[in-house]
Write a protein that holds these residues in place. Structure first.
Motif, PDB file in Angstrom:
ATOM      1  N   PRO A  99      -4.799 -49.858 -45.557  1.00  0.00           N
ATOM      2  CA  PRO A  99      -4.898 -49.032 -46.793  1.00  0.00           C
ATOM      3  C   PRO A  99      -3.585 -49.003 -47.568  1.00  0.00           C
ATOM      4  N   ASN A 112     -14.868 -47.374 -47.512  1.00  0.00           N
ATOM      5  CA  ASN A 112     -13.635 -46.593 -47.601  1.00  0.00           C
ATOM      6  C   ASN A 112     -12.679 -47.093 -48.681  1.00  0.00           C
ATOM      7  N   ASP A 122     -17.077 -52.432 -47.030  1.00  0.00           N
ATOM      8  CA  ASP A 122     -16.259 -51.291 -46.625  1.00  0.00           C
ATOM      9  C   ASP A 122     -16.396 -50.151 -47.635  1.00  0.00           C
TER      10      ASP A 122
END
Length: 625
Positions: free
Chosen positions: A209, A242, A240
């Motif tokens: 991230p 996220n 994904d």
């Protein structure tokens, strides 16, 4: 429906990017050569006679280099700085022989107690000169300089594949505190060095991230190092939840830049849908085209109508690989695109289609005539140019109607198209249009766009030797600044064609009078190609009653007078023409008079001398250039 056919080699396809009933009824005729050549909408008198313009060459005094090198060796910091900066600038401007400055630059850079700004300027000059022999010295000063030389030195060391910096970049990649431009240089440099060991760390960075710029740079470097086996990672990023969907798909398509195989193609197809982000779709479609042109062509049939200009532009050469009626229909619709370059590329693509697949000729003509029949000015303009390239003379009737179109782009191009098609049946209507505009121009200032349009019609009359237009042409000879200068020049040029080799005394005397009218105001003494709209008498307010006698004749008109006198064979006027000839052909009037003398006496026309453009305003220059 015609069967799909692949027309162009795959490697060349993307390079192609970055009136059925009219006045005359006849067959399509021959147009060989017109397809391959790009049609240029412009004045015929600019190409007849053909003028070779002088080449402009940059000139650098041979004494400049020695002066700058000497300044570099002086103890004055300002001189050193100016010299190094000037050497880099002169190299970018094309000054030859500056390789001799590499050693003095390295010497200055290697000295102690050098001002940081001088050190940076010397480093910049060495990089600009591609001085690979200076790599160790640059590497040393990059590590020890007070100034941050990374932006200068690191890309150069990567380009030169300087091996000692590999370890530095690897360590930086592992350092979690690294960021910004230095991390970017490390990733790009390791990719250029083909450092496969760094692939594992880059893969971690793509999936961590981190900031979007860092992850994208890591994906770009990883794509260069690993050209297979990244499909699973790409699929995971796309799914994904996220991370933002756009970022995940952008990372995925970046990783697949060099990938092949069924799984890679499947992923790329998923990223070319109609709702896909344009940045992602452009990259995916480009790679898919390399792998499966047929699949890319099917996708391009949808993306050709995308709101994104990049996608529409990319879709055109892809569609060209499928030579069928559907492709023709889609490309003809793009002739009305909002983006001017996309309209042009679509038109050129249709011409290439016809050239490669003759069976599409009729379909292209039919669809283009349909576009010509609409009221969409963008499409009309491109349709005219396309039909002229195809020599579709049956469209002349519609072109006559478009002479009164509301858009200047259309009515100008329609006049040009009629000139190029040379349909005899259209000449009376063209003459009526020209007469109306000329009569109006004798009273009030002629609009600039109308001036260009009517000049094309005048040229058409001359090329067709259309005698009924002669009285109108003669009306344009007297100096009248309310009349457009292009119309007058074209009328005089056309009279030369009308009377070629016939030596008409009265007419030639009128033209000679215009040629002699140099006046005292030489504001029009410019080559025809350099005359701007603002320099025209009708724009500068010189068109009032009685004002003509106070000002010189327009240069463009004088040039065409000389050309026509030569074309008509007026040998009795040789000495009169010679008065306006300097013996060179650099200026427009000189060329016109020289060409006329060549026709009348056989004197060879000298080649234009190259114009030497001496660059100046250097910080240090010789007293004698």
């Amino acid at each position: 429906m015609l069967r799909d056919q692949q027309v162009f080699p795959v490697a060349a396809r993307l390079l192609l990017t970055l009136c059925l009933v009219g006045i005359v009824l006849e067959t399509h005729g021959s147009w060989s050569g017109a397809v391959a050549a790009e049609m240029q909408v412009g004045a015929a008198m600019d190409r007849d006679p053909e003028r070779q313009l002088p080449a402009r060459q940059r000139y650098f005094s041979p004494q400049l280099k020695s002066l700058w090198v000497a300044a570099l060796g002086r103890p004055d910091t300002e001189l050193q700085l100016q010299a190094a900066q000037t050497i880099a600038r002169a190299h970018h401007l094309g000054m030859p022989g500056l390789e001799d400055a590499i050693e003095p630059l390295m010497t200055r850079l290697g000295q102690t107690n050098v001002h940081p700004l001088v050190r940076e300027a010397c480093a910049n000059a060495l990089v600009a000169l591609d001085a690979r022999q200076a790599a160790p010295l640059l590497f040393h000063h990059w590590r020890n300089s007070e100034n941050d030389l990374a932006a200068l030195v690191e890309p150069a060391l990567a380009r030169w594949r300087y091996e000692p910096i590999r370890k530095v970049w690897r360590n930086r990649l592992q350092d979690s505190q690294s960021g910004g431009s230095r991390l970017r240089y490390a990733m790009a440099g390791l990719a250029m060095l083909e450092d496969e060991v760094s692939g594992t760390r880059l893969l971690e960075m793509v999936q961590q991230p981190l900031g979007m710029p860092v992850r994208l740079r890591a994906a770009q470097a990883l794509a260069e190092l690993r050209r297979q086996d990244l499909e699973t990672t790409a699929r995971r990023l796309m799914a994904d939840a996220n991370i933002p969907a756009r970022l995940g798909r952008l990372l995925a398509v970046t990783l697949l830049k060099h990938h092949r195989g069924a799984e890679a193609q499947k992923l790329l197809l998923e990223m070319t849908g109609p709702r896909e982000d344009p940045v992602v779709a452009v990259r995916a479609l480009s790679r898919l085209f390399d792998l499966d042109p047929g699949a890319a062509a099917r996708i391009a049939r949808e993306t050709i109508s995308s709101p994104d200009a990049r996608l529409r532009s990319m879709s055109i050469p892809i569609l060209e690989t499928r030579a069928d009626a559907t492709t023709v229909r889609l490309l003809v619709a793009v002739l009305d695109d909002r983006h001017p370059r996309i309209r042009q590329v679509a038109r050129e693509g249709l011409l290439r289609l016809v050239e490669a697949e003759k069976s599409l000729d009729g379909v292209v003509r039919e669809r283009t005539v349909e576009m010509l029949g609409t009221d969409r000015w963008r499409g009309q303009e491109q349709a005219i140019i396309l039909l002229v390239a195809l020599q579709h003379r049956q469209s002349a009737g519609r072109l006559v109607q478009l002479l009164d179109a509301p858009s200047p782009n259309v009515f100008r191009t329609a006049a040009w198209g009629l000139r190029e098609l040379r349909v005899p049946g259209a000449l009376p209507a063209m003459l009526r249009k020209a007469e109306r505009e000329v009569e109006a121009g004798l009273v009030t200032d002629m609009d600039l766009e109308v001036d260009v349009q009517v000049s094309y019609l005048m040229e058409a009359f001359g090329l067709a030797a259309y005698r009924p237009a002669e009285p109108l042409m003669r009306k344009c000879i007297p100096k009248k600044f309310t009349m457009g200068s292009e119309v007058r020049a074209a009328a005089i040029w056309s009279l030369g064609h009308l009377y070629a080799g016939q030596t008409p005394r009265e007419l030639s005397a009128m033209l000679l009078d215009r040629l002699h009218d140099s006046g005292s105001n030489a504001t029009m003494d410019l080559p025809a190609e350099e005359v701007t709209d603002e320099s025209r008498p009708e724009v500068t307010g010189l068109g009032g009653p009685g004002m003509e006698s106070m000002y010189a004749e327009v240069e463009r008109v004088r040039c065409m007078c000389a050309v026509s006198l030569g074309r008509m064979g007026m040998k009795t006027m040789v000495e009169d023409i010679r008065k306006h000839y300097s013996g060179t052909t650099g200026a427009a009037l000189d060329f016109a008079c020289g060409w006329a003398l060549q026709q009348l006496t056989g004197e060879p026309l000298p080649r234009p001398e190259n114009v030497r453009q001496s660059l100046s305003n250097w910080f240090l220059e010789p007293l004698e250039p």
